[in-house]
Motif scaffolding. Structure first.
Motif, PDB file in Angstrom:
ATOM      1  N   ARG A  83       0.838  -1.200   0.000  1.00  0.00           N
ATOM      2  CA  ARG A  83       0.000   0.000   0.000  1.00  0.00           C
ATOM      3  C   ARG A  83       0.870   1.245   0.000  1.00  0.00           C
ATOM      4  O   ARG A  83       2.048   1.207   0.398  1.00  0.00           O
ATOM      5  N   ALA A  84       0.281   2.363  -0.418  1.00  0.00           N
ATOM      6  CA  ALA A  84       0.997   3.643  -0.406  1.00  0.00           C
ATOM      7  C   ALA A  84       1.225   4.096   1.033  1.00  0.00           C
ATOM      8  O   ALA A  84       0.359   3.930   1.897  1.00  0.00           O
ATOM      9  N   ALA A  85       2.388   4.658   1.281  1.00  0.00           N
ATOM     10  CA  ALA A  85       2.702   5.242   2.586  1.00  0.00           C
ATOM     11  C   ALA A  85       2.377   6.734   2.540  1.00  0.00           C
ATOM     12  O   ALA A  85       2.654   7.399   1.535  1.00  0.00           O
ATOM     13  N   THR A  86       1.816   7.257   3.614  1.00  0.00           N
ATOM     14  CA  THR A  86       1.487   8.673   3.685  1.00  0.00           C
ATOM     15  C   THR A  86       1.895   9.221   5.049  1.00  0.00           C
ATOM     16  O   THR A  86       1.581   8.614   6.079  1.00  0.00           O
ATOM     17  N   TYR A  87       2.586  10.347   5.046  1.00  0.00           N
ATOM     18  CA  TYR A  87       3.013  10.956   6.309  1.00  0.00           C
ATOM     19  C   TYR A  87       3.187  12.457   6.115  1.00  0.00           C
ATOM     20  O   TYR A  87       3.275  12.948   4.988  1.00  0.00           O
ATOM     21  N   GLN A  88       3.243  13.178   7.221  1.00  0.00           N
ATOM     22  CA  GLN A  88       3.541  14.600   7.197  1.00  0.00           C
ATOM     23  C   GLN A  88       4.956  14.813   7.705  1.00  0.00           C
ATOM     24  O   GLN A  88       5.406  14.132   8.637  1.00  0.00           O
ATOM     25  N   ARG A  89       5.640  15.755   7.096  1.00  0.00           N
ATOM     26  CA  ARG A  89       7.007  16.065   7.508  1.00  0.00           C
ATOM     27  C   ARG A  89       7.002  16.871   8.812  1.00  0.00           C
ATOM     28  O   ARG A  89       6.075  17.634   9.094  1.00  0.00           O
ATOM     29  N   TYR A  90       8.071  16.688   9.576  1.00  0.00           N
ATOM     30  CA  TYR A  90       8.273  17.532  10.751  1.00  0.00           C
ATOM     31  C   TYR A  90       8.808  18.875  10.277  1.00  0.00           C
ATOM     32  O   TYR A  90       9.807  18.949   9.565  1.00  0.00           O
ATOM     33  N   LEU A  91       8.128  19.942  10.664  1.00  0.00           N
ATOM     34  CA  LEU A  91       8.534  21.293  10.297  1.00  0.00           C
ATOM     35  C   LEU A  91       9.398  21.837  11.430  1.00  0.00           C
ATOM     36  O   LEU A  91       8.888  22.263  12.474  1.00  0.00           O
ATOM     37  N   TRP A  92      10.696  21.808  11.228  1.00  0.00           N
ATOM     38  CA  TRP A  92      11.626  22.143  12.308  1.00  0.00           C
ATOM     39  C   TRP A  92      11.446  23.577  12.795  1.00  0.00           C
ATOM     40  O   TRP A  92      11.632  23.852  13.986  1.00  0.00           O
ATOM     41  N   HIS A  93      11.095  24.490  11.916  1.00  0.00           N
ATOM     42  CA  HIS A  93      10.927  25.884  12.337  1.00  0.00           C
ATOM     43  C   HIS A  93       9.663  26.084  13.170  1.00  0.00           C
ATOM     44  O   HIS A  93       9.566  27.041  13.937  1.00  0.00           O
ATOM     45  N   ARG A  94       8.697  25.171  13.034  1.00  0.00           N
ATOM     46  CA  ARG A  94       7.464  25.241  13.821  1.00  0.00           C
ATOM     47  C   ARG A  94       7.449  24.250  14.971  1.00  0.00           C
ATOM     48  O   ARG A  94       6.570  24.278  15.821  1.00  0.00           O
ATOM     49  N   GLN A  95       8.399  23.312  14.952  1.00  0.00           N
ATOM     50  CA  GLN A  95       8.479  22.252  15.954  1.00  0.00           C
ATOM     51  C   GLN A  95       7.187  21.439  16.016  1.00  0.00           C
ATOM     52  O   GLN A  95       6.671  21.129  17.099  1.00  0.00           O
ATOM     53  N   ALA A  96       6.683  21.098  14.828  1.00  0.00           N
ATOM     54  CA  ALA A  96       5.448  20.311  14.743  1.00  0.00           C
ATOM     55  C   ALA A  96       5.366  19.675  13.362  1.00  0.00           C
ATOM     56  O   ALA A  96       5.969  20.159  12.399  1.00  0.00           O
ATOM     57  N   PHE A  97       4.609  18.581  13.259  1.00  0.00           N
ATOM     58  CA  PHE A  97       4.353  17.974  11.967  1.00  0.00           C
ATOM     59  C   PHE A  97       3.269  18.770  11.251  1.00  0.00           C
ATOM     60  O   PHE A  97       2.338  19.272  11.876  1.00  0.00           O
ATOM     61  N   GLY A  98       3.389  18.881   9.937  1.00  0.00           N
ATOM     62  CA  GLY A  98       2.388  19.633   9.204  1.00  0.00           C
ATOM     63  C   GLY A  98       2.727  19.731   7.734  1.00  0.00           C
ATOM     64  O   GLY A  98       3.583  19.011   7.224  1.00  0.00           O
ATOM     65  N   GLY A  99       2.044  20.640   7.052  1.00  0.00           N
ATOM     66  CA  GLY A  99       2.277  20.828   5.628  1.00  0.00           C
ATOM     67  C   GLY A  99       1.557  19.783   4.793  1.00  0.00           C
ATOM     68  O   GLY A  99       0.761  18.992   5.290  1.00  0.00           O
TER      69      GLY A  99
END
Length: 202
Positions: A83-99
């Motif tokens: 199956r396809a893998a799906t994830y959000q990157r960690y946004l180091w400048h925001r200190q949170a996963f997102g985008g």
């Protein structure tokens, strides 16, 4: 040392057997600043294969090793099941996963790049593993130039990170189990790299 083209390496990798379900998982490991991202990027471009960067799945600096459960859940297990893998990157400048979510299809080959990518837990499911190395002083300069030349806090994080990764590599014997040892300090280009091991066949 000897030079080898990325195209030749891609052919060797694609001739291996899939071991993560139907996927050939290729790990590009090594210490910070060694040149892993450059190497993985060039290989991925030549072979037209996706790259998953472990840094994108770390929940900050303290998640240096403990991120693996997230990688397993979001990336490895879906690919293992076709199956396809799906994830959000960690946004180091925001200190949170997102985008925007990242989607990785279960391709014939997927690169996993980053510190501990070839760790013992995944070794049996790797079709190929690469360890990129370079002198410590060069790696330090590269890391500072890339991420935080004037940031005192970054230097402190980086110093602790380097101590931890050295301990990990020694305990895990990562380089000793790699299929390919690459000189990340060599002045290669878009077409070739220098390998330290294995020696060229006669």
């Amino acid at each position: 040392m000897t030079t080898e083209t990325y195209a030749a390496l891609a052919q060797r990798i694609l001739a291996t057997e899939p071991r993560l379900g139907g996927v050939r998982l290729v790990a590009v490991d090594g210490p910070s600043g060694a040149g892993k991202s450059w190497f993985a990027g060039r290989l991925a471009k030549v072979a037209n294969i996706p790259v998953v960067h472990t840094d994108d799945l770390l929940d900050g600096w303290e998640d240096q090793f403990s991120f693996w459960g997230r990688l397993e859940e979001k990336v490895l297990e879906p690919l293992r099941r076709g199956r396809a893998a799906t994830y959000q990157r960690y946004l180091w400048h925001r200190q949170a996963f997102g985008g925007t979510p990242v989607t990785v299809e279960p391709a014939a080959c997927v690169l996993l790049e980053g510190v501990t990518a070839a760790r013992r837990e995944i070794r049996d499911e790797l079709s190929f593993s690469v360890f990129v190395t370079a002198p410590a002083d060069l790696r330090w300069r590269r890391a500072l130039e890339r991420d935080g030349r004037h940031d005192v806090a970054f230097r402190a994080y980086l110093e602790r990170w380097r101590v931890n990764e050295n301990e990990h590599f020694a305990a895990d014997a990562t380089a000793a189990h790699a299929d390919l040892l690459v000189d990340g300090a060599a002045e290669g280009d878009d077409d070739w790299y220098e390998r330290l091991w294995p020696a060229p066949a006669d």
